[in-house]
Scaffold this motif. Structure first.
Motif, PDB file in Angstrom:
ATOM      1  N   GLN A   1       0.835  -1.199   0.000  1.00  0.00           N
ATOM      2  CA  GLN A   1       0.000   0.000   0.000  1.00  0.00           C
ATOM      3  C   GLN A   1       0.876   1.257   0.000  1.00  0.00           C
ATOM      4  O   GLN A   1       2.017   1.231   0.454  1.00  0.00           O
ATOM      5  N   GLU A   2       0.326   2.349  -0.496  1.00  0.00           N
ATOM      6  CA  GLU A   2       1.065   3.613  -0.515  1.00  0.00           C
ATOM      7  C   GLU A   2       1.088   4.230   0.876  1.00  0.00           C
ATOM      8  O   GLU A   2       0.096   4.157   1.614  1.00  0.00           O
ATOM      9  N   LEU A   3       2.223   4.817   1.220  1.00  0.00           N
ATOM     10  CA  LEU A   3       2.348   5.535   2.487  1.00  0.00           C
ATOM     11  C   LEU A   3       2.304   7.032   2.185  1.00  0.00           C
ATOM     12  O   LEU A   3       3.236   7.575   1.587  1.00  0.00           O
ATOM     13  N   PRO A   4       1.246   7.721   2.602  1.00  0.00           N
ATOM     14  CA  PRO A   4       1.141   9.155   2.313  1.00  0.00           C
ATOM     15  C   PRO A   4       2.296   9.940   2.938  1.00  0.00           C
ATOM     16  O   PRO A   4       2.789   9.587   4.020  1.00  0.00           O
ATOM     17  N   GLU A   5       2.705  11.009   2.281  1.00  0.00           N
ATOM     18  CA  GLU A   5       3.797  11.845   2.780  1.00  0.00           C
ATOM     19  C   GLU A   5       3.488  12.385   4.169  1.00  0.00           C
ATOM     20  O   GLU A   5       4.378  12.463   5.023  1.00  0.00           O
ATOM     21  N   ALA A   6       2.238  12.744   4.416  1.00  0.00           N
ATOM     22  CA  ALA A   6       1.851  13.296   5.719  1.00  0.00           C
ATOM     23  C   ALA A   6       2.054  12.273   6.834  1.00  0.00           C
ATOM     24  O   ALA A   6       2.511  12.611   7.933  1.00  0.00           O
ATOM     25  N   VAL A   7       1.733  11.021   6.543  1.00  0.00           N
ATOM     26  CA  VAL A   7       1.915   9.969   7.543  1.00  0.00           C
ATOM     27  C   VAL A   7       3.405   9.693   7.754  1.00  0.00           C
ATOM     28  O   VAL A   7       3.862   9.497   8.891  1.00  0.00           O
ATOM     29  N   TYR A   8       4.163   9.705   6.675  1.00  0.00           N
ATOM     30  CA  TYR A   8       5.610   9.494   6.768  1.00  0.00           C
ATOM     31  C   TYR A   8       6.247  10.566   7.647  1.00  0.00           C
ATOM     32  O   TYR A   8       7.079  10.266   8.511  1.00  0.00           O
ATOM     33  N   ARG A   9       5.852  11.832   7.439  1.00  0.00           N
ATOM     34  CA  ARG A   9       6.410  12.929   8.228  1.00  0.00           C
ATOM     35  C   ARG A   9       5.997  12.823   9.691  1.00  0.00           C
ATOM     36  O   ARG A   9       6.765  13.140  10.599  1.00  0.00           O
TER      37      ARG A   9
END
Length: 207
Positions: free
Chosen positions: A40-48
């Motif tokens: 699944q894709e990991l959104p940039e906001a969640v990564y940050r």
């Protein structure tokens, strides 16, 4: 960013791979809370959020714990954090944070090491020991100058006394053996020769 692998690290920890590369380690509950799933894709906001909140707090606490029991060099701390799978980005960031707080200081570490071991190790040995701990050469030199380094001739006399060999009363073969021993300890050839040739001065050590 695609979650390409989630690897079990034990103790409830999971190593997350993004786009085929190891990215970070989270606890199983954190993994679920961030809705991280394989392929699944990991959104940039969640990564940050993971980097700037969850792991940033954790890496600071880890460093303070490691430095609480003993002083460490930057190299030693970096090595430990890499072994704990912290991202390079956060390691660089926390190192700067610690240096700004003066919790991490290679010059201070080197000076303390020289003060503690300067009466038993030669200058060369001190340099070798500090180099093994990742202290840069220029920092070692600065620390030696600040601490004035060990008195080489006095150290040589102490080692000769420990060997219970009187240079003024031994055979050439015994003196050569003593010379070789002192050279292996990292003393300069000129310093060793000077002490071994000062027979009368060494005799006073045995009287």
């Amino acid at each position: 960013m695609i979650v390409t692998e989630i690897e079990n690290c034990g103790s409830g920890k999971r190593k997350v791979y993004l786009d085929g590369q190891p990215a970070f380690v989270l606890y199983r509950g954190e993994l679920s809370g961030c809705h991280i799933e394989k392929d699944q894709e990991l959104p940039e906001a969640v990564y940050r959020e993971i980097m700037d909140e969850i792991l940033w707090k954790r890496i600071r606490m880890r460093c303070l714990y490691l430095l609480k029991s003993m002083d460490r060099t930057e190299y030693q701390l970096r090595t430990k954090l890499k072994q704990n799978f912290y991202p390079e980005e956060l390691i660089d960031r926390v190192i700067l944070w610690l240096e700004n707080l003066h919790y991490l200081d290679d010059v201070r570490y080197a000076e303390s090491y020289i003060r503690t071991h300067g009466e038993s190790l030669s200058t060369l040995q001190l340099k070798q020991k500090l180099t093994q701990r990742g202290v840069p050469r220029d920092v070692i030199q600065e620390a030696l100058e600040n601490q004035e380094g060990p008195d080489e001739e006095e150290l040589i006399r102490k080692w000769v006394k420990k060997k219970k060999t009187d240079p003024s009363d031994c055979t050439p073969a015994e003196k050569q053996k003593l010379y070789a021993f002192l050279m292996r300890k990292g003393f300069s050839s000129s310093g060793v020769r000077k002490v071994l040739q000062s027979g009368s001065e060494m005799q006073n050590e045995y009287s």
